[in-house]
Design an enzyme around this catalytic site. Structure first.
Site, PDB file in Angstrom:
ATOM      1  CG  LEU A 158      -2.059  -1.016   1.220  1.00  0.00           C
ATOM      2  CD1 LEU A 158      -2.740  -1.054   2.579  1.00  0.00           C
ATOM      3  CD2 LEU A 158      -3.059  -0.686   0.133  1.00  0.00           C
ATOM      4  N   GLY A 205       6.755   6.829   7.562  1.00  0.00           N
ATOM      5  CA  GLY A 205       7.887   7.089   8.431  1.00  0.00           C
ATOM      6  C   GLY A 205       8.261   5.904   9.291  1.00  0.00           C
ATOM      7  CG  MET A 206       6.563   2.547  12.376  1.00  0.00           C
ATOM      8  SD  MET A 206       5.066   2.109  13.272  1.00  0.00           S
ATOM      9  CE  MET A 206       4.306   0.964  12.134  1.00  0.00           C
ATOM     10  N   GLY A 207       7.625   2.589   8.411  1.00  0.00           N
ATOM     11  CA  GLY A 207       8.016   1.426   7.629  1.00  0.00           C
ATOM     12  C   GLY A 207       7.076   1.207   6.455  1.00  0.00           C
ATOM     13  CE  LYS A 251      -0.701   2.081   9.888  1.00  0.00           C
ATOM     14  NZ  LYS A 251      -0.762   2.686   8.565  1.00  0.00           N
ATOM     15  CG  ASP A 298       2.712  13.337  11.174  1.00  0.00           C
ATOM     16  OD1 ASP A 298       2.720  14.504  10.727  1.00  0.00           O
ATOM     17  OD2 ASP A 298       3.190  12.378  10.548  1.00  0.00           O
TER      18      ASP A 298
END
Length: 307
Positions: free
Chosen positions: A24, A28-30, A46, A140
């Site tokens: 998808l 920022g996390m992965g 995620k 965010d």
């Protein structure tokens, strides 16, 4: 949600009990994947970046923030369904929203009319109210973290930015957040509170109504400077929304309205009935969301993307 892409070499085919079907996007996390539960439910999984997974402080905060995020109960959030903070790598699964993101919708179809923006604002305020009730601050909120569906928007990624922002990878002066949507106090000293999310909400509404962020575009440092020290640019925002967005975008967090005040003000605009029973999206966005929603999801992974 972003359009589906084939899995690349190195992408997982199974995460926990979830079968991965397509990619998808990357955040920022992965990496973020479409997957299915054993019972056939589509989810967004995620998977944490390897360099974050190696950071012990990230894992501790990630576990705490995920536990809090799982307590958030709102129709207008994409809830956390499952997670493994101790996994190799860590991951979490959230409800899959088969629509499109707000930034994608505005980029493709232009600014929204005032009634649609007000309906969006009421729903996002309700989502923030539920997030804050658990002790979380989103930190965010931005157009790409707002997914659109026929029955209302969904806020994603709440709570996760605190875990990412705590790592050694980001403790060298980098600011976690998106230029133009970060509150001045976050830029100055990293402090975030519910009032910081109100600032971000004001920027999101200004973006939806005006077609661009209230602090313009350009290099991150320039946009952040304008957000911290210059008044927002709201000339393209309809007069009925300009004052509301301006109050949310006050530099002093103490001068911003509370989420409860915003919700009370915006809720009066939803008297025509719940979003599930009326057309709240602009017509071209509604058509695009409906087309994406009605597109069948893959039952097997698509062909691999070129590498």
């Amino acid at each position: 949600m972003a359009e589906l892409a084939g899995l690349a070499e190195g992408d997982p085919r199974q995460v926990g009990r979830y079968r991965v079907l397509a990619r998808l996007g990357v955040g920022g996390m992965g990496r973020v994947f479409l997957a299915r539960s054993p019972g056939g439910r589509p989810v967004a999984v995620k998977v944490v970046r390897p360099e974050l997974a190696e950071d012990a402080e990230f894992r501790r905060r990630f576990a705490r923030e995920v536990a809090a995020a799982r307590r958030v109960n709102s129709f207008f959030t994409a809830g956390v369904l499952d997670a493994d903070p101790e996994g190799a790598p860590p991951w979490l699964a959230t409800a899959y929203v088969a629509g499109m993101s707000l930034n994608e919708a505005v980029a493709a179809h232009g600014p929204w009319p005032e009634p649609s923006v007000r309906a969006l604002g009421a729903a996002l305020a309700e989502a923030l109210e539920a997030i804050h009730a658990t002790g979380l601050v989103h930190r965010d909120l931005k157009p790409s973290n707002v997914l659109l569906a026929q029955d209302g928007p969904r806020v994603i990624d709440f709570g996760i930015s605190l875990a990412v922002g705590s790592t050694a990878l980001t403790l060298t002066g980098a600011v976690v957040g998106t230029p133009g949507f970060i509150a001045p106090e976050q830029l100055r000293d990293g402090d975030a509170s519910p009032a910081s999310d109100v600032f971000s909400l004001g920027a999101v509404l200004g973006y939806a109504a005006g077609g661009t962020g209230p602090f313009g575009e350009g290099p991150a440092q320039e946009v952040n400077f304008r957000a911290a020290f210059e008044p927002p640019r709201l000339d393209e925002v309809p007069p009925g929304l300009r004052e509301l967005a301006g109050r949310c975008l006050e530099k002093d967090p103490g001068r911003r309205p509370s989420v409860a005040e915003l919700l009370a003000e915006l809720a009066s605009d939803t008297g025509a009935g719940p979003l599930t029973q009326r057309e709240w999206l602009p017509a071209p966005v509604s058509r695009a969301v409906r087309e994406r929603t009605e597109t069948p999801l893959p039952s097997t992974p698509p062909a691999p993307s070129p590498t």
